[in-house]
Design an enzyme around this catalytic site. Structure first.
Site, short mmCIF file in Angstrom:
data_model
loop_
_atom_site.label_atom_id
_atom_site.label_comp_id
_atom_site.label_asym_id
_atom_site.label_seq_id
_atom_site.Cartn_x
_atom_site.Cartn_y
_atom_site.Cartn_z
N ASP A 257 0.86 -1.19 0.00
CA ASP A 257 0.00 0.00 0.00
C ASP A 257 0.89 1.23 0.00
OD1 ASP A 257 -2.99 0.92 0.72
OD2 ASP A 257 -1.56 2.21 1.77
N ASN A 265 -2.93 12.81 -2.71
CA ASN A 265 -4.01 13.22 -3.62
C ASN A 265 -4.61 14.56 -3.21
OD1 ASN A 265 -4.42 11.61 -5.85
ND2 ASN A 265 -5.60 10.07 -4.75
N ASP A 274 -2.66 10.20 -10.03
CA ASP A 274 -2.72 9.19 -11.10
C ASP A 274 -1.33 8.91 -11.66
OD1 ASP A 274 -5.42 9.09 -10.75
OD2 ASP A 274 -5.92 10.30 -12.53
N GLU A 301 -4.88 2.32 -3.99
CA GLU A 301 -3.42 2.43 -4.03
C GLU A 301 -2.73 1.15 -3.57
OE1 GLU A 301 -4.74 4.29 -0.07
OE2 GLU A 301 -5.47 4.13 -2.12
#
Length: 384
Positions: A257, A265, A274, A301
């Site tokens: 992760d 983000n 992205d 993620e």
């Protein structure tokens, strides 16, 4: 000259030439076996009739020639049948050998038919057998136009020379010359058309295969990162689990992760997020390929790697290498609590499958290891 070349030389794309060649050979091989068997039966019957002619015409010149031609056909067809059988059993991949067999078989069929029609000139003046032989070869075989043209020109030249030498009637000679020459041209066109259609069928099939492969790839691929998706992960883990269960081999899994990705983000924006996912996915996939494993985007993620026949120490080493590679990407992350760059936490789990252990339990344990890795300092590997 270019038009002539386009007319005579027809082929598929270079990358498909060997495959197309092999397929055509298989078709011609199958057809050759059938033709050989049929002609052996027919010519044996004709041979018996010829040598047992109750009218005692066997020893007339033209009948003796027929008898010899029947015997020749029987012998040659037996030889070809044996050759076809051996080549088929050995799965011949020699392109030159394939061509020699196909051209020899087609050439003999036309030459033999021409021989019968030459003998016919001694009595009947007909060329029906020759015409039938030419048409038969044009329809019954898949050969490149250049080879069919070479066979037809070679045999027809011999036939015309013999025709002028044997046929004494100018009227019959002229008619036979016109008729057979016309048939040669028409038959070559038919053969070329058939071969061209065969190429079209092959190309259409390849297009469909490529489209199906692309659709399959898209169904297995995560649209954002380009790595395998959850659907592919489910397929891989099921297949790997079954194989490990049968062979009693260990199976390992890495779950990872991206640390503090939400903060990334929120502060850098989703386009930057992205791009970050793409870079991380690429690094993971490249390393997974190196160790003969398959990496998938597990969700959000998170990424997962399934490793067949890998023990606990090996999978920990692999996970640590992935952690370092992600860190070495040096993707800035000022809002992370563990580093100034993007890092990942990884959990690994290894087990030898048994009938009593379910895949869900296996995934749960890997997820538990990841949870522990995230619950400590992150940017680390926890193995259970």
């Amino acid at each position: 000259m270019d038009k002539i070349k386009e007319c005579i030389f027809i082929s598929v794309q270079d990358k498909y030439k060997e495959e197309f060649r092999s397929e055509n050979f298989e078709i011609n091989l199958s057809m050759g076996k059938t033709i050989s068997k049929v002609f052996i039966i027919i010519e044996v019957i004709m041979f018996i009739i010829s040598i047992t002619d109750i009218k005692n015409l066997v020893f007339k010149v033209h009948n003796m020639y027929y008898t010899v031609m029947y015997a020749l056909m029987i012998i040659v067809m037996i030889v070809f049948l044996i050759l076809f059988q051996k080549v088929g059993d050995n799965n011949c991949n020699n392109t030159m050998m394939m061509r020699i067999i196909e051209i020899s078989f087609a050439g003999f069929m036309v030459l033999w038919a021409a021989g019968i029609s030459i003998i016919d000139q001694l009595h009947y003046g007909q060329t029906v057998v020759y015409i039938a032989g030419v048409i038969f070869v044009a329809i019954a075989t898949y050969l490149e136009p250049i080879f069919v043209l070479a066979i037809f020109i070679f045999v027809h030249t011999i036939f015309i020379v013999c025709l002028f030498y044997i046929q004494k009637s100018d009227t019959i000679l002229f008619g036979n010359f016109i008729n057979t020459s016309t048939i040669i041209v028409v038959s070559w066109y038919i053969s070329r058309k058939q071969f061209k259609n065969r190429i079209s069928q092959f190309n259409n099939r390849k297009i469909i295969e490529q489209q199906n492969k692309e659709l399959e790839r898209l169904s297995y691929t995560d649209s954002l990162t380009g790595s395998y998706n959850r659907y592919k992960f489910d397929e891989v883990i099921e297949n790997t689990w079954e194989d490990s269960l049968v062979h009693r081999k260990p199976i390992s899994m890495i779950l990872l992760d991206i640390d503090y990705f939400k903060q990334y983000n929120d502060n850098y924006g989703h386009p930057a997020g992205d791009e970050c996912l793409k870079q991380v996915a690429k690094a993971i996939s490249q390393y997974a390929k190196k160790i003969s494993a398959i990496a998938s985007r597990y969700g959000g993620e998170e990424f997962a790697i399934v490793l067949p026949n890998t023990n606990k120490e090996q999978v920990f080493s692999f996970a640590e290498e992935i952690r370092k590679r992600i860190e070495d990407l040096a993707i800035p992350h000022e809002y992370s609590s563990v580093s100034k760059h993007i890092t990942v936490s990884l959990g690994t789990y290894t087990v030898v499958p048994t009938d009593k252990l379910a895949i869900k339990k296996f995934i749960y344990m890997a997820d538990k290891a990841l949870y522990k890795a995230k619950g400590t300092n992150r940017n680390n590997v926890v193995s259970l």
